[in-house]
Motif scaffolding. Structure first.
Motif, PDB file in Angstrom:
ATOM      1  N   ALA A 151       0.840  -1.208   0.000  1.00  0.00           N
ATOM      2  CA  ALA A 151       0.000   0.000   0.000  1.00  0.00           C
ATOM      3  C   ALA A 151       0.874   1.257   0.000  1.00  0.00           C
ATOM      4  O   ALA A 151       0.586   2.233  -0.716  1.00  0.00           O
ATOM      5  N   TYR A 156      -0.350   5.075  -1.035  1.00  0.00           N
ATOM      6  CA  TYR A 156      -1.301   5.357   0.036  1.00  0.00           C
ATOM      7  C   TYR A 156      -0.592   6.076   1.184  1.00  0.00           C
ATOM      8  O   TYR A 156       0.574   5.778   1.488  1.00  0.00           O
ATOM      9  N   GLN A 160      -3.713   5.302   5.979  1.00  0.00           N
ATOM     10  CA  GLN A 160      -4.477   4.372   5.154  1.00  0.00           C
ATOM     11  C   GLN A 160      -3.699   3.082   4.924  1.00  0.00           C
ATOM     12  O   GLN A 160      -4.283   1.985   4.886  1.00  0.00           O
TER      13      GLN A 160
END
Length: 351
Positions: A151, A156, A160
């Protein structure tokens, strides 16, 4: 001698001044290295340093196999094991109470993020910590961390990325309702047993939904075995209908499963695993997500020993951003660029 910082040992002495990528001076020539100095190098995201040659260098076997110096074990192994134990407790809570507590998830997973986020050699870290015991719980921990890393690589923000890591950590929570005799069966599952195992996605969705409501974590638990070509389960949805985070966890899930030791499976060669992911990216796994994962994992192979298809042994000194599996290899005083020497291929990587 040039050395990766994860291979440094107490008592090594820098032979040159060390600067970070911004040109800031970090450590001076002649500095003896201990855990404090090595930690400082990690914080500045420095991969390699120059040190004076060691008088007598003895590399423990576990270092050769993993690529990560065992001196890190006293620090990281307890944190990893606590996460595994915490995952097991979450499975027990889910089985007996039908739900889990968000505070318990954070308490189990967050120390991993806090202590491992600076680790650059993800490949070696996971292999060094991985054992044949507690596969289901270790797998959940690994998928959580890999999902967090992936991620982050996909852009991100930290908050998050942590949430996505938690979703990976909980992706298999539904397996608490599957009998251990089936989960840990050393032989191939029967068709009926396989159908039972596939229900863990539905069970996980139910457990998380009852715990937290209809959240991202619940969606990922349901969809992480779906495939972009519609061949997955439980609902055989295609990539367009999958949540983007489910695609992230699917990649992490496949990778962790393939590198792990289990009663019925030996560890596969690491380059083979990435090649298999690459193959799957053209059918089953999201290509952009998978290729991002591979691009960030491949540099971890720099400095690793390899055996070529010719039987010769060498060291990876450079990787290519597009031809993932054709690095530059040094054998003695010669260099072989596998993007040019198309007849040569890496057969095995020694971690």
């Amino acid at each position: 001698m040039r050395i990766h910082i994860t291979d440094l040992i107490d008592g090594d002495i820098l032979s040159t001044d060390t600067f970070n990528t911004y040109g800031l001076h970090v450590l001076s020539k002649g500095t003896p290295l201990s855990s404090c100095e090595i930690s400082k190098l990690l914080q500045h995201q420095i991969d390699y340093v120059e040190i004076h040659s060691r008088v007598a260098e003895h590399v423990p076997m576990r270092t050769i196999e993993s690529g990560l110096n065992p001196k890190w074990l006293p620090t990281v192994e307890p944190i990893y094991q606590n996460a595994v134990n915490g995952c097991e407790q979450l499975f027990q809570d889910a089985l007996h109470n039908g739900r889990i507590q968000e505070a318990d998830v954070i308490q189990s997973f967050q120390p991993l993020v806090d202590n491992f986020k600076m680790e650059r050699d993800v490949v070696s870290m996971l292999l060094l910590l991985n054992t044949k015991d507690d596969y289901t719980y270790q797998h959940s921990v690994q998928v959580g961390m890999l999902a967090y890393y992936l991620a982050s690589w996909l852009g991100y923000e930290e908050k998050q990325a942590v949430k996505i890591g938690q979703a990976g950590f909980l992706h298999d929570i539904g397996k608490c309702r599957i009998e251990d005799s089936i989960l840990n069966k050393p032989e191939r599952l029967t068709e009926q047993e396989y159908e039972l195992v596939k229900q863990h996605t539905v069970y996980g969705h139910d457990i998380i939904q009852r715990s937290f409501g209809d959240t991202l974590h619940a969606t990922v638990a349901l969809e992480h075995h779906e495939r972009t070509d519609g061949t997955g389960y439980p609902n055989r949805i295609s990539g367009d209908d999958m949540h983007p985070v489910s695609k992230i966890v699917a990649v992490a899930d496949v990778y962790s499963a393939m590198i792990s030791s289990r009663v019925y499976q030996k560890k596969r060669d690491l380059l083979f695993v990435l090649r298999e992911l690459y193959r799957m990216s053209f059918s089953e796994l999201d290509p952009f997500t998978t290729h991002t994962f591979i691009k960030h994992m491949i540099p971890n192979f720099i400095g690793k020993r390899v055996v070529l298809t010719t039987g010769e042994s060498g060291t990876i000194v450079m990787t290519h951003p597009s031809e993932f599996f054709r690095p530059l290899i040094q054998i003695d005083d010669q260099f072989f660029d596998l993007t040019v020497d198309r007849n040569l291929e890496v057969k095995h990587v020694y971690m």
